[in-house]
Design a protein around this motif. Structure first.
Motif, mmCIF file in Angstrom:
data_model
loop_
_atom_site.group_PDB
_atom_site.id
_atom_site.type_symbol
_atom_site.label_atom_id
_atom_site.label_comp_id
_atom_site.label_asym_id
_atom_site.label_seq_id
_atom_site.Cartn_x
_atom_site.Cartn_y
_atom_site.Cartn_z
ATOM 1 N N PRO A 13 -5.981 1.378 -7.371
ATOM 2 C CA PRO A 13 -6.278 1.079 -5.961
ATOM 3 C C PRO A 13 -7.091 -0.203 -5.804
ATOM 4 O O PRO A 13 -7.715 -0.683 -6.751
ATOM 5 N N TRP A 61 0.812 -1.224 0.000
ATOM 6 C CA TRP A 61 0.000 0.000 0.000
ATOM 7 C C TRP A 61 0.844 1.273 0.000
ATOM 8 O O TRP A 61 0.396 2.325 -0.454
ATOM 9 N N ASP A 62 2.083 1.186 0.485
ATOM 10 C CA ASP A 62 2.931 2.374 0.580
ATOM 11 C C ASP A 62 4.113 2.334 -0.402
ATOM 12 O O ASP A 62 5.079 3.078 -0.243
ATOM 13 N N ARG A 119 -6.650 1.792 -1.298
ATOM 14 C CA ARG A 119 -5.199 1.757 -1.109
ATOM 15 C C ARG A 119 -4.515 1.329 -2.405
ATOM 16 O O ARG A 119 -5.033 0.475 -3.132
#
Length: 281
Positions: free
Chosen positions: A269, A248-249, A274
């Protein structure tokens, strides 16, 4: 004990071991033993368990108490509407990864509408249980899908799933891109290992029971993406594309890795909003 007493006993055992969702898990395990749906347990709650049923249920509750994943005990996991066999040799397919297949199907149909060839040649790297490869081949019959994995044990599970589901996929064993280097591909698709070492140590005990090589993506979780970006230009056809699951990051970092190699990228997403999938072309 009867069915209702069994559900309550199982819940109590799992709660004592701090297993998440203890009542749900106890119910599902008992339903699995009895080969009925969960709602049927409540309709037949006063039925006495046979000795062999109670013995098997106690064994399964004991295994779940040790944080063995529910899917390994039941030896099944649903993915993209298909039921896959899973055990400790493979990563358990997650619903998050369905976004990867859904996005691939959307993009393939867009290409088809633009007049590009429908016989799509796809390599699924790190195939594990074969969930991605089999789902793509099942839902887009014009594709030729190859699934690869370093682990021969994982490929044995993938082959079994292909046979069980009646889906034709070619399976190849080898490290990373080695099994696909002699050919050009329309698509490279993968849910690669992308968890950093520090994050892996914080994972739930159930995750630590799955194959670590399916999670660990090097010190920072980005090792797979770097290696693939270096080789991708030699592996793809002129219109070839890469579709990958990401953490997600990780969208910005993975995007930069591929952009430095001349790729344009786009991030999609998941249902929670996310970042989950990245396209590189």
């Amino acid at each position: 004990m009867n069915i209702l007493e069994g559900m309550r006993w199982g819940e109590k055992q799992l709660l004592a071991k701090k297993v998440d969702n203890p009542r749900f898990d106890a119910d599902i395990l008992l339903a699995g033993i009895l080969k009925v749906s969960r709602d049927r347990l409540y309709l037949e709650r006063d039925r006495l368990l046979k000795q062999n049923e109670e013995t098997a249920f106690r064994e399964w509750i004991s295994r779940r108490s040790e944080h063995e994943p529910l899917q390994y005990i039941l030896q099944r996991q649903e993915f993209m509407g298909l039921v896959f066999y899973v055990d400790e040799r493979v990563l358990i397919p997650r619903a998050d990864s369905e976004i990867l297949v859904e996005k691939w199907l959307e993009l393939v149909h867009l290409d088809e509408a633009r007049g590009l060839k429908p016989n799509t040649k796809v390599a699924d790297l790190c195939t594990g249980s074969g969930a991605l490869a089999i789902s793509m081949a099942h839902y887009f019959s014009g594709s030729k899908v190859v699934g690869t994995d370093l682990s021969p044990d994982a490929l044995a599970v993938a082959r079994q799933n292909g046979v069980n589901l009646g889906v034709a996929v070619e399976w190849r064993q080898g490290d990373f891109t080695a099994p696909i280097r002699e050919e050009k591909w329309d698509w490279i698709v993968s849910n690669p290992p992308y968890v950093s070492r520090d994050d892996y140590l914080l994972c739930a005990p159930e995750i630590l029971r799955e194959p670590s090589m399916a999670f660990l993506g090097g010190q920072d979780g980005l090792e797979f993406y770097r290696r693939l970006a270096e080789e991708a230009g030699f592996l793809l056809n002129q219109e070839g594309k890469i579709l990958l699951e990401i953490g997600w990051d990780q969208a910005e970092s993975v995007g930069e890795i591929f952009q430095k190699r001349g790729f344009a990228t786009q991030v999609f997403p998941d249902l929670a909003g996310r970042d989950r999938v990245i396209l590189a072309r």
